[in-house]
Design a protein around this motif. Sequence first.
Motif, PDB file in Angstrom:
ATOM      1  N   SER A  76      -3.867 -13.325   6.638  1.00  0.00           N
ATOM      2  CA  SER A  76      -4.900 -12.335   6.368  1.00  0.00           C
ATOM      3  C   SER A  76      -5.322 -11.602   7.629  1.00  0.00           C
ATOM      4  O   SER A  76      -5.958 -10.550   7.561  1.00  0.00           O
ATOM      5  CB  SER A  76      -6.117 -13.003   5.722  1.00  0.00           C
ATOM      6  N   ARG A  77      -5.002 -12.178   8.806  1.00  0.00           N
ATOM      7  CA  ARG A  77      -5.380 -11.547  10.055  1.00  0.00           C
ATOM      8  C   ARG A  77      -4.231 -10.772  10.698  1.00  0.00           C
ATOM      9  O   ARG A  77      -4.448  -9.916  11.544  1.00  0.00           O
ATOM     10  CB  ARG A  77      -5.861 -12.632  11.031  1.00  0.00           C
ATOM     11  N   VAL A  78      -2.984 -11.102  10.333  1.00  0.00           N
ATOM     12  CA  VAL A  78      -1.819 -10.412  10.890  1.00  0.00           C
ATOM     13  C   VAL A  78      -1.112  -9.667   9.761  1.00  0.00           C
ATOM     14  O   VAL A  78      -0.626 -10.291   8.814  1.00  0.00           O
ATOM     15  CB  VAL A  78      -0.838 -11.411  11.535  1.00  0.00           C
ATOM     16  N   PRO A  79      -1.108  -8.356   9.811  1.00  0.00           N
ATOM     17  CA  PRO A  79      -0.487  -7.596   8.719  1.00  0.00           C
ATOM     18  C   PRO A  79       1.005  -7.866   8.618  1.00  0.00           C
ATOM     19  O   PRO A  79       1.693  -8.066   9.617  1.00  0.00           O
ATOM     20  CB  PRO A  79      -0.752  -6.134   9.112  1.00  0.00           C
ATOM     21  N   ARG A  80       1.499  -7.927   7.386  1.00  0.00           N
ATOM     22  CA  ARG A  80       2.926  -8.153   7.152  1.00  0.00           C
ATOM     23  C   ARG A  80       3.701  -6.914   7.612  1.00  0.00           C
ATOM     24  O   ARG A  80       3.342  -5.786   7.268  1.00  0.00           O
ATOM     25  CB  ARG A  80       3.175  -8.403   5.667  1.00  0.00           C
TER      26      ARG A  80
END
Length: 460
Positions: free
Chosen positions: A11-15
Amino acid sequence: MSESTTTPLQSRVPRPQVVHASGWRFPLPRVETLDNGLQVWAYHLPGQHVAAMDLVQPIALDVEDREREGVANLALRVSDEGTLAHPAGRISELLEGVGAAFDGRCTHATTTASLDVPMTRFEAALPLFTEIITTPAISADDVERHQTLRIAELEQALVNGAQSANMAVRALRWAPGSRASRLVGGNRAGVEAITTEDVRDFHAEHWGPHGSVLVVAGDFARDPFDQLNKTLGSWADTGSPRIEPSIDQFAEPGSTRTITLVDRPGAVQIDLRVAGIGVDRHDPDWAALQVASVAVGGSFLSRLNKVIREELGYTYGIHLTAQPQRSGGTWTVSANIRTEVAVPAIDETLRLLDLSDNPLDAEETADAINQVVGVAPLHYDTAEAIVGQASTLAAAGVDPDQVNRHHDALRRVTPESATAAHQRLVGNGRGHVVVVGDAEQLTGPLQDAGYEVRTLTLDV
């Protein structure tokens, strides 16, 4: 515990977004012809610190004496054992001293000599390569040793199921009596009949720059043509006319209801081949056939592998390849299958090859196109890979831009065109089925399943 430490990482690192690769193109060479007629395709590839080189000579094996077949292969194999200037293995020591590796291969249409060497030693290795090509010593001891090695290869092939299957396919696929129907390296009788003088005469008569293509690639600090003209440019032409190979003389297509059985007593598995006639690079169906071949049996998630391997567990892997020749082409299904399930495995393989009731869909077609086109930048990321593909094109008489035209054609393939090409060439029930295995265990069950069984004894 703070809130930040409990937040899931995703949720903190965008895919990252997955996008199609940009429009990669196969590089085009600088093409020049040396004074002696040798054509050179030179690829300047910045960042490639190992140079690769293939010398492709259009030596059709039809020029061999029928009683001494295998002389072309021996001429290549002994060429780097010693030269007139550096005999008795000295040339190999000099090559090793500059970090170079010599190799080669014969086909029914060409003889190719190869060299790999660090770019920093390219100019030092090139005169040594030229010696091997132009002035091999061809000693009696070296010829005799390579004859012994070739005969040992033949004996090993007879006890190897995969090699036996490939030999049987060759005998069936090409027209009876044609050179292409027989082994590139010759059989025992032919190899044993070859003399040292035969090998020397063959080299003197058939090795030459006329009609040959040198493909070379690397990060060249300076113009490679200067050094090429000083070395291979001095190679004298023999003047012998080049003979076209009979490689396009195919036999009549067989029926997949007939099985050619090569007995291998006690074998616990069969080596299966289903083989037929395809198309060459000039045929408008070549791109569509390649896409279909990948979708049906050319990838891990292909139909054949999914059913025969994953669902039924009959094999560790089954593969379909389509291969263009200089004129015409071939396709082949290959697999190793447990003897006790040989019959249902063959039945299911032939059923899956017929797309009449289950044509390829859009997803399968797109995946196959992406597999061939999408991996190209990785597949051709070395000088050796570039040279390997380019020398294949040269051997087929095709210009260097063919890869790009082919990739463009692949992108235009539709499910309908892929299915149609496959059905015309592969799924029509015309082809040769070869089984290498225990005839005592296989003959009855195959006949009970409705197959006509013919036995074949391999003669090497």
